[in-house]
Design a protein around this motif. Sequence first.
Motif, short mmCIF file in Angstrom:
data_model
loop_
_atom_site.label_atom_id
_atom_site.label_comp_id
_atom_site.label_asym_id
_atom_site.label_seq_id
_atom_site.Cartn_x
_atom_site.Cartn_y
_atom_site.Cartn_z
N VAL A 1 19.32 83.44 50.86
CA VAL A 1 18.06 82.70 50.76
C VAL A 1 17.64 82.57 49.30
N THR A 2 17.82 83.63 48.53
CA THR A 2 17.47 83.56 47.10
C THR A 2 18.29 82.49 46.39
N GLN A 3 19.59 82.46 46.64
CA GLN A 3 20.42 81.43 46.03
C GLN A 3 19.97 80.03 46.44
N GLU A 4 19.63 79.88 47.72
CA GLU A 4 19.19 78.57 48.21
C GLU A 4 17.91 78.13 47.50
N ILE A 5 16.96 79.05 47.33
CA ILE A 5 15.69 78.70 46.69
C ILE A 5 15.92 78.24 45.25
N PHE A 6 16.72 78.99 44.50
CA PHE A 6 16.93 78.63 43.10
C PHE A 6 17.74 77.34 42.97
N THR A 7 18.74 77.16 43.81
CA THR A 7 19.52 75.93 43.78
C THR A 7 18.65 74.73 44.12
N TRP A 8 17.82 74.89 45.15
CA TRP A 8 16.95 73.79 45.58
C TRP A 8 15.97 73.40 44.49
N ASN A 9 15.42 74.38 43.80
CA ASN A 9 14.41 74.08 42.79
C ASN A 9 15.00 73.60 41.47
N GLU A 10 16.30 73.68 41.33
CA GLU A 10 16.96 72.97 40.24
C GLU A 10 17.05 71.48 40.57
N THR A 11 17.14 71.18 41.85
CA THR A 11 17.22 69.79 42.30
C THR A 11 15.85 69.15 42.42
N MET A 12 14.92 69.88 43.04
CA MET A 12 13.57 69.36 43.30
C MET A 12 12.57 70.15 42.47
N LYS A 13 12.42 69.77 41.21
CA LYS A 13 11.51 70.46 40.32
C LYS A 13 10.10 69.88 40.46
N THR A 14 9.12 70.79 40.53
CA THR A 14 7.74 70.35 40.64
C THR A 14 7.26 69.81 39.30
N SER A 15 6.72 68.60 39.31
CA SER A 15 6.13 68.01 38.11
C SER A 15 5.13 66.95 38.56
N SER A 16 3.89 67.38 38.71
CA SER A 16 2.87 66.51 39.28
C SER A 16 2.43 65.43 38.29
N LYS A 17 2.33 64.22 38.80
CA LYS A 17 1.76 63.11 38.03
C LYS A 17 0.34 62.79 38.49
N SER A 18 -0.16 63.60 39.42
CA SER A 18 -1.48 63.30 39.99
C SER A 18 -2.13 64.57 40.51
N ARG A 19 -2.23 65.57 39.63
CA ARG A 19 -2.82 66.84 40.08
C ARG A 19 -4.25 66.63 40.57
N LEU A 20 -4.99 65.74 39.90
CA LEU A 20 -6.33 65.39 40.34
C LEU A 20 -6.40 63.89 40.61
N VAL A 21 -7.14 63.52 41.64
CA VAL A 21 -7.39 62.11 41.95
C VAL A 21 -8.90 61.91 41.97
N ARG A 22 -9.39 61.15 40.99
CA ARG A 22 -10.82 60.85 40.90
C ARG A 22 -11.04 59.35 41.05
N ASP A 23 -12.04 59.01 41.81
CA ASP A 23 -12.38 57.60 42.00
C ASP A 23 -11.14 56.80 42.40
N ARG A 24 -10.31 57.43 43.25
CA ARG A 24 -9.10 56.82 43.80
C ARG A 24 -8.04 56.55 42.75
N LYS A 25 -8.15 57.18 41.59
CA LYS A 25 -7.17 57.00 40.52
C LYS A 25 -6.59 58.35 40.14
#
Length: 544
Positions: free
Chosen positions: A106-130
């Motif tokens: 499970v540890t190997q799966e988590i680290f491998t997965w997060n090399e593929t799907m890295k979190t990087s938000s482009k919209s941490r906050l949404v104000r006034d629908r933007k």
Amino acid sequence: MEGSSRDMVVNTPLRRRADPDAAKIYLVGGGIASMAAAAFMIRDGDILGQSITLLEESDKIGGSLDGAGSARDGYVLRGGRMIERKYLCTYDLFASIPTLDGCRTVTQEIFTWNETMKTSSKSRLVRDRKRQTAPDFGLSETHILTIERLALEPEAMLDGTSIADQFDPAFFKTNFWFMWCTTFAFQPWHSAIEFKRYLVRFAHMVSGFSRLEGIMRTVYNQYDSMIRPLQQWLVERGVNFELRTQVTKLKFCDDGDAERVEAIVCRRGTQPEDIAIGPDDLVLVTLGSMTEASSLGGMDQVPELKGKYDGGAWALWEDMAEGRPAFGRPSVFAGHVDESKWVSFTTTLHSETFLTRVREITGNVPGEGGLITFPESSWLASIVIPHQPHFISQPTDVGVCWGYGLVVDRPGDFVGKPMSDCTGREIMMEILGHLGITAEAHEIIESCICIPCMMPFITSQFLRREKGDRPQITPEGTKNFAFIGQFCEQADDVVFTVEYSIRSAQTATYALLGLNREPPPVYQGRFDPRVLAKAFLALHDIPA
């Protein structure tokens, strides 16, 4: 995760020490703490699996790391836990646990997965629908000095105080607060000690916090990705799972210079039963429960607000603690529902429209962005679009969205009702309003199943506390007995995390078995000048 432990695989035999007279181990509670303790007993303590019994009052193992439902009836997640690279106890445990398909740990799966799907938000906050990409923290110099003071101040000086006692009202309008409080579920009235611990524990994540960088996810929900593989591993080794078994009391006796447990009083259905505990047997109890008395609603049903006696966890702690100050003070955590409750919701989507529109608004594909918060929301609502599928059984043409509101007793901005009084249909109307989705709103609502969940104790572990409110893992004056889970005291680490529960299990196991070893130490980024320099720049909104 440090060093080679990330890749460590422990091939534990299915049977060890086949002694029919071996000591019996009883684990009260079927959540991740008890399951981890069972695994450590087998892996590190050479305990026979069939000597271990988990007693769980519900009909399902996993505790708060749950996942249930179907595409037809709607999926349900009461919540999800953030993980990150420095959860050393978690990765130590799961480095020994194969995934369900047995291809890796499970540890190997988590680290491998997060090399593929890295979190990087482009919209941490949404104000006034933007969307707001990497919003500035907006802290004043006074706020920053207070944060720095809290990081350095001894916890004894913060006993019984709240976050609001430390900051001026303007702090709670900053982007830093909106992002911090919704990521970790803090309220202004919560404990300043817990807030301080989070500042210190996650100092290494401050520099990427506005994009949620460094936050890791499992491939599926944590029940499918963590609980099911761990349960399978334990079952293969003969561990006993006694479901629908509510423990109501522990009987103690004097044993020389200490108290020990001599019996577990439980109820299986309507039948009471005493389980005798011998002098060499061990009992580990998961204290309290942040998801105790949870209640589900539906598209046209409001979830019910229940109390601490709609389950056995709090009553058991109260009974044990009566006359025993070393066992903590459960009323501190279970007696303030209005300060610990919130509502989450899981939406099963039978149309692509919602996920498509959210992707257009946020700029993130499912699984990439993480939490999206609406600071203007009266409910302080947030949603997450996980990678799809989020359940192993989820069809490819079905989507899942999860969300929650921190402030559930204020009228909504679009439905005009408190979140605590809303059906799933009304919650979705409110969320669509904050996203500015109007033309497709009817189609989305008519093709989805939104199941709200009221959790009266979900942030009870954050409530204001003083020294002694949480007991030690192995209380002074006891033997053959330990506390595990979110409500025992562990220096430096932070509650409301999988890591805290697993660390408590590892600590208790090594102590009770007398093993000459300790869990991996809590990561201390505050002593790394590189971490501090990056955090300093981030707090001042200075680009690195």
